[in-house]
Structures are given as C-alpha cells and as structure tokens.
Scaffold this motif. Structure first.
Motif, mmCIF file in Angstrom:
data_model
loop_
_atom_site.group_PDB
_atom_site.id
_atom_site.type_symbol
_atom_site.label_atom_id
_atom_site.label_comp_id
_atom_site.label_asym_id
_atom_site.label_seq_id
_atom_site.Cartn_x
_atom_site.Cartn_y
_atom_site.Cartn_z
ATOM 1 N N LEU A 49 0.846 -1.193 0.000
ATOM 2 C CA LEU A 49 0.000 0.000 0.000
ATOM 3 C C LEU A 49 0.887 1.251 0.000
ATOM 4 C CD1 LEU A 49 -2.788 -0.875 2.618
ATOM 5 C CD2 LEU A 49 -2.781 -1.254 0.143
ATOM 6 N N ALA A 50 0.413 2.290 -0.672
ATOM 7 C CA ALA A 50 1.178 3.536 -0.730
ATOM 8 C C ALA A 50 0.226 4.729 -0.728
ATOM 9 C CB ALA A 50 2.055 3.570 -1.976
ATOM 10 N N TRP A 51 0.644 5.784 -0.068
ATOM 11 C CA TRP A 51 -0.088 7.037 0.029
ATOM 12 C C TRP A 51 0.865 8.174 -0.311
ATOM 13 C CZ3 TRP A 51 0.288 3.141 3.472
ATOM 14 C CH2 TRP A 51 -0.867 2.524 3.985
ATOM 15 N N THR A 52 0.381 9.214 -0.995
ATOM 16 C CA THR A 52 1.196 10.400 -1.217
ATOM 17 C C THR A 52 0.527 11.599 -0.549
ATOM 18 O OG1 THR A 52 0.147 10.871 -3.367
ATOM 19 C CG2 THR A 52 2.174 9.559 -3.374
ATOM 20 N N TYR A 53 1.364 12.523 -0.067
ATOM 21 C CA TYR A 53 0.890 13.673 0.703
ATOM 22 C C TYR A 53 1.616 14.937 0.287
ATOM 23 C CZ TYR A 53 -0.990 10.233 4.058
ATOM 24 O OH TYR A 53 -1.662 9.193 4.662
ATOM 25 N N ALA A 69 3.516 0.985 3.101
ATOM 26 C CA ALA A 69 3.446 -0.140 4.028
ATOM 27 C C ALA A 69 4.507 -1.147 3.602
ATOM 28 C CB ALA A 69 2.056 -0.761 3.996
ATOM 29 N N LEU A 70 5.522 -1.316 4.431
ATOM 30 C CA LEU A 70 6.681 -2.123 4.054
ATOM 31 C C LEU A 70 6.550 -3.586 4.434
ATOM 32 C CD1 LEU A 70 9.464 0.400 5.131
ATOM 33 C CD2 LEU A 70 8.360 0.161 2.890
ATOM 34 N N ALA A 218 -3.081 11.154 -3.012
ATOM 35 C CA ALA A 218 -3.351 9.972 -3.837
ATOM 36 C C ALA A 218 -3.015 8.713 -3.023
ATOM 37 C CB ALA A 218 -2.510 9.993 -5.113
ATOM 38 N N ARG A 219 -3.530 7.573 -3.480
ATOM 39 C CA ARG A 219 -3.225 6.275 -2.885
ATOM 40 C C ARG A 219 -3.314 5.230 -3.989
ATOM 41 N NH1 ARG A 219 -8.821 4.316 -0.391
ATOM 42 N NH2 ARG A 219 -10.204 5.807 -1.413
ATOM 43 N N ASN A 220 -2.704 4.083 -3.786
ATOM 44 C CA ASN A 220 -2.676 3.071 -4.841
ATOM 45 C C ASN A 220 -3.658 1.938 -4.589
ATOM 46 O OD1 ASN A 220 -1.467 1.685 -2.741
ATOM 47 N ND2 ASN A 220 0.252 0.906 -3.952
ATOM 48 N N PHE A 221 -4.699 2.200 -3.797
ATOM 49 C CA PHE A 221 -5.682 1.165 -3.480
ATOM 50 C C PHE A 221 -7.040 1.806 -3.262
ATOM 51 C CE2 PHE A 221 -3.986 2.784 0.444
ATOM 52 C CZ PHE A 221 -5.049 2.815 1.337
#
Length: 224
Positions: A49-53, A69-70, A218-221
């Motif tokens: 999972l990834a989020w941008t801010y 999320a690693l 943005a987010r990838n999910f």
C-alpha cells in the motif's frame, strides 16, 4: 507512526523533511512495481500500500511525500509492521503493532538514530471503540539510540487523544468521511513531536491529514 537530545532529534518532522528538498529535474519515467492487494484492513497495513501527501496549503504538483506499508518485520524482538516515509530528503520508518484492538507504536527510525517507546504508544483504539467524545491517554519511556548502540537520551513522553468530530472532507485524493482527532504531546527529550496536532483518520483509507499537517493527495488502493 526523550535528558536533552541532539540537534538532529530535536527538529520536528516537517522542518527536517523540508530541509533537503531536491531541485526538480526532467528525467525518464521511473520503472515501478505494484503489489496487488485484494483486501484492505480497517487500519490499512497490507504490504505494498502507498499514500502520497503534500503539506496543507501547498500547490498541487509539488514534490510529494510518499508513505509505504513495508510489511512485517521485527523491532526490539517483537513482531511489527513497518511503514516508511520518503520524499524531499526525508527518510523515516515507524514500527507498529496493528490489529482489531488498535494501533500501537513501538518506535521509529531516522538516519542515525532509533527511538524506542516502552510501553508502546497507543495511537488508535479498538475498531469498534470509535465515537465522538472518545479519549485516551498514556505515557511511554523514550530511549534514543545511535547506530553504534550508544544511548543519546532518555525521558518520558505523555500523550492524549480526543475524538472531536465525524465529518466529510474533500482533499486532492477525493472525499472522505473522517474522524477528527486532536493529539496533544509533551516530552522532556527536546521536542521530537509538535505539541498539538489535528489528525483526520478514515477507516480502510488511513490518515487523510497526518499529525505533521500533510494532506492525502493519492493512494494506490481502493477503500470502503
């Protein structure tokens, strides 16, 4: 996601992150990999999972911060989930235990220093506990250790959370129903965290506004 600490550790997160922003250059599109996620938890933790801010109030198109999320790892001998933030010269990893009973922060790492919290800092309550008026508080013993194992500082961190509202907010990433939480922190190790912050949390999405004043872009999910 403290004696008197060194100057590195006394700098609040946004000040540290903003100090090393690289100049924009025109480069070829990077090669990227994605991790399919079929299910997202109430407190999102799935690997990939990834989020941008962006900082609140900053113009769209600026260089973002990215939270990822690693996945599962071990921190001070305990199983945890790691979350890494990068961008503008930033590099920080948080180590959390996450489940239906809430979110607990065991510590975090910045270049050159590891911060351990004992007992773990309770960042979020059990899934079914959320309501306007909910509050929780606690304290943790803080230990800052350098990469060579030397203890740089020790002290006490105290925190309190108050759930103030449930409302709809609009961000560059979309419209979300969020819990609005005020977080108050005090410590005696040089101010690792701003004293008062407002957080917006959306179940199955994550932080829409982080304690550092970053807004989700943005987010990838997907999410509920």
């Amino acid at each position: 996601m403290r004696g008197r600490a060194s100057a590195l550790c006394a700098v609040p997160l946004l000040a540290l992150l903003g100090a090393c922003a690289p100049a924009a250059t025109k480069t070829a599109a990077p090669v990227q990999a994605s991790t399919p996620v079929s299910r997202v938890s109430f407190y999102p933790l799935e690997t990939g999972l990834a989020w941008t801010y962006l900082p609140e109030g900053e113009a769209a198109g600026s260089l973002p911060y990215t939270l990822r999320a690693l996945g599962p790892t071990v921190f001070v001998g305990q199983p945890v989930f790691a979350f890494g933030l990068t961008g503008r010269g930033a590099e920080q990893t948080w180590y959390r235990q996450v489940g239906a009973d809430g979110v607990r922060l065991l510590g975090f790492r910045k270049p050159g220093v590891t911060v351990r919290l004992e007992p773990a800092w309770v960042e979020a309550p059990a899934e079914g506990a959320w309501r306007v008026g909910l509050s929780w508080e606690g304290q943790s013993r803080v230990t800052l250790t350098s990469d060579n194992g030397q203890v740089q500082a020790q002290g006490t961190l105290r925190y309190r959370y108050d759930v103030q509202d449930r409302r709809r907010v609009n961000t560059p990433a979309g419209s979300f129903d969020v819990w609005v939480i005020t977080r108050q922190i005090s410590d005696d190790v040089g101010g690792l965290f701003p004293q008062v912050q407002q957080v917006w949390f959306a179940p199955f999405v994550g932080d829409v506004r982080t304690p550092e004043g970053l807004l989700l872009t943005a987010r990838n999910f997907g999410g509920k």
